[in-house]
Design a protein around this motif. Structure first.
Motif, short mmCIF file in Angstrom:
data_model
loop_
_atom_site.label_atom_id
_atom_site.label_comp_id
_atom_site.label_asym_id
_atom_site.label_seq_id
_atom_site.Cartn_x
_atom_site.Cartn_y
_atom_site.Cartn_z
N THR A 1 0.71 -1.36 -0.10
CA THR A 1 -0.19 0.11 0.23
C THR A 1 0.33 1.20 0.10
N SER A 2 0.00 2.26 0.04
CA SER A 2 1.13 3.35 0.00
C SER A 2 1.53 3.46 1.45
N PRO A 3 2.95 4.10 1.94
CA PRO A 3 3.39 4.30 3.26
C PRO A 3 3.25 6.04 3.34
N THR A 4 2.22 6.67 2.92
CA THR A 4 1.73 8.25 3.47
C THR A 4 0.20 8.09 3.70
N GLY A 5 -0.18 6.88 3.91
CA GLY A 5 -2.17 6.88 2.87
C GLY A 5 -2.71 6.23 5.12
N ALA A 6 -3.42 6.86 4.87
CA ALA A 6 -4.11 6.58 6.45
C ALA A 6 -4.52 5.08 6.22
N VAL A 7 -4.16 4.20 4.97
CA VAL A 7 -4.76 2.70 5.04
C VAL A 7 -3.78 2.17 5.96
N ILE A 8 -2.42 2.25 5.68
CA ILE A 8 -1.70 1.96 6.73
C ILE A 8 -2.14 1.20 7.75
N ARG A 9 -2.15 3.40 8.12
CA ARG A 9 -2.15 3.63 9.65
C ARG A 9 -2.91 3.54 9.93
N ASP A 10 -4.55 3.08 9.55
CA ASP A 10 -5.87 1.60 9.59
C ASP A 10 -5.38 0.20 9.84
N THR B 1 -12.99 -3.51 3.76
CA THR B 1 -11.60 -2.76 4.27
C THR B 1 -10.85 -2.93 4.31
N PRO B 2 -9.91 -1.74 4.20
CA PRO B 2 -8.99 -2.50 4.67
C PRO B 2 -8.62 -2.75 6.22
#
Length: 497
Positions: free
Chosen positions: A163-172, A277-278
């Motif tokens: 995934t993208s390292p800067t998006g909210a997806v990895i944080r979630d 969802t992620p």
């Protein structure tokens, strides 16, 4: 000169020649093609065309060649390699697009064409048609088959996230994993939208699949391909064929978490499990640690209760069996009675045996009187006298054996091979073998003649004579050894037959 040969005749001139006041100079084909090319490019330097792709092909150089058509006309088009690399989708025949570029001519074929700088799908309808067409083709190859799906590990040690390292997806995802069951996470940063996103996602999935676990980083037990929600254009990178094939070929169980609940991409069909969802992907990946601990505690309590209940039931059964079992006195009373009976019978048996033995002793003692012993000795002496050897029996046996020995000696003397030599005969030998025929003597060439008083050598026919040597007396010890019938080629004959 006659009028038919007049070169200036306006009705049919043979030679072209400039006339005074004529301003239409003759142009070459290349000049006219260049004028047309400049005119078309100046007039149509920027156009947008809507049409259906036909005859699409990709050259080895990377350039794209196609034709745009509608129901009444067809226009050739070309897209150079630089523009083709920036395309967000893979062109296919039958897809309606809007192409932006400029018109030009191709003098080599007297054709005009459009040089496409940018090409887009003509609305969501065309995009969905392209998606359905690609989906049907990949499904026909079996990339979405259920039997290809792999089971997810119950408790993965390492999880790979694409995934993208800067998006909210990895944080979630990291937050939900930390809440449920902390585990190792390897993030492969990629673009999730725009030019080159599909290639990066496919490269990341194949990279995780190719890890062997022997390097500094552990090989993931599970891979999550994740992206947040968006329009179909935003999610189009996960519909690209290169991404779908990479996900389908991944040897690690993989979860596709692209978009939200209503978003569906071809990557979802190729993955082993689809998450809405992620965050839901993280929940699918690991169980809740607190629930596991609670479950283990509950299982331990249940196991303890089961052990205690089993022990209590066993104790109850033992007590019930103990109450039903007879006492030791009841168990041993028959044996005690049989012991008393055996003791009484033993005493009676010993007394009876003693009486019988005494009777036998008296009977045997009565037979040992002196008169009976002397009578027995007398009979034994008579038998001994009858067994004594008499001289006449021995002399008769010796005489019979001497007769047999004499017969054997005469028979052996008759078989002596040197006995005929005493009567003037000679024995012919060659190479240690007896010569019995003229042919054998001629074949040997040289023979030895044995007489009663010695042996001489002789040559047969034209063979050179042997060295002369004095006759050798044949003693009994120097006689040739008789060979067995198996070793001798010719059996021994009787000299007196």
């Amino acid at each position: 000169m006659s009028p038919e040969f007049d070169v200036y005749d306006s009705s049919g001139r043979l030679l072209a020649e400039e006339r005074a006041g004529d301003n239409a100079a003759a142009l070459s084909v290349s000049e006219l093609s260049g004028l047309l090319k400049r005119t078309v490019e100046d007039r149509f330097g920027h156009v947008r065309l809507r049409g259906e792709i036909s005859g699409f092909k990709r050259a080895a150089s990377g350039h794209l060649y196609l034709a745009l058509k509608d129901e009444n006309a067809v226009l050739d088009g070309v897209m150079w390699k630089g523009g083709a690399q920036r395309l967000a989708f893979s062109p296919q025949d039958g897809v309606e697009v809007i192409a932006t570029g400029k018109l030009t001519t191709y003098p080599g074929r007297s054709k005009y064409q459009i040089v496409i700088e940018r090409m887009e799908l003509a609305g969501e309808g065309a995009l969905m048609a392209l998606l359905e067409k690609l989906k049907a083709r990949l499904a026909g190859e079996g990339l979405f088959a259920v039997e290809r799906k792999k089971a997810l590990p119950f408790l993965p040690r390492t999880i790979g996230v694409v995934t993208s390292p800067t998006g909210a997806v990895i944080r979630d995802i990291l937050h939900r994993l930390a809440d449920r069951c902390p585990t190792n996470v390897l993030v492969w940063p990629v673009l999730v939208q725009g030019q080159g996103a599909a290639e990066q996602v496919a490269r990341a999935v194949r990279g995780f699949s190719a890890m062997d676990g022997g390097g500094p980083l552990p090989r993931p037990d599970l891979v999550i391909v994740a992206r947040g929600g968006g329009s179909i254009e935003d999610l189009w990178s996960f519909n690209e064929e290169i991404v779908v094939r990479a996900v389908a070929d991944c040897t690690i169980p993989i979860i596709s978490a692209v978009g939200h609940e209503t978003d569906t991409t071809l990557c979802d069909y190729a993955a082993d499990r689809r998450a809405p969802t992620p965050t839901a992907a993280a929940e699918m990946a690991v169980p809740v640690r607190a629930e596991l601990l609670a479950g283990l505690t509950e299982m331990g309590l249940r196991a303890g209760r089961a052990v205690r209940r089993g022990a209590a039931q066993a104790r109850e059964r033992l007590e019930m069996q103990a109450r039903l079992m007879p006492t030791p006195d009841m168990l041993l009373s028959p044996q005690r009675q049989r012991l008393d009976d055996a003791s009484a019978r033993l005493n009676r048996g010993l007394s009876h045996r003693l009486v019988v033995a005494r009777a036998h002793l008296n009977e045997a003692g009565g037979a040992l009187r002196p008169a009976l012993l002397r009578q027995h000795v007398q009979r034994a002496g008579e038998r001994l006298d009858r067994l004594k050897l008499r001289p006449d029996y021995l002399q008769r046996a010796l005489s019979d054996r001497a007769i047999v020995l004499d017969r054997v000696s005469r028979h052996f003397a008759s078989l002596d091979p040197d006995r005929p030599l005493q009567k003037g005969y000679a024995r012919v030998m060659a190479q240690g073998r007896l010569v019995q025929s003229v042919a054998a003597a001629q074949a040997a060439g040289q023979v030895t003649l044995h007489f009663k008083d010695g042996a001489v050598d002789a040559a047969i026919g034209d063979a050179p004579p042997l060295e002369k040597r004095p006759p050798v007396a044949i003693s009994p010890s120097s006689r040739p050894v008789r060979k067995t019938r198996e070793a001798d080629e010719t059996p021994q004959q009787d000299l007196f037959s």
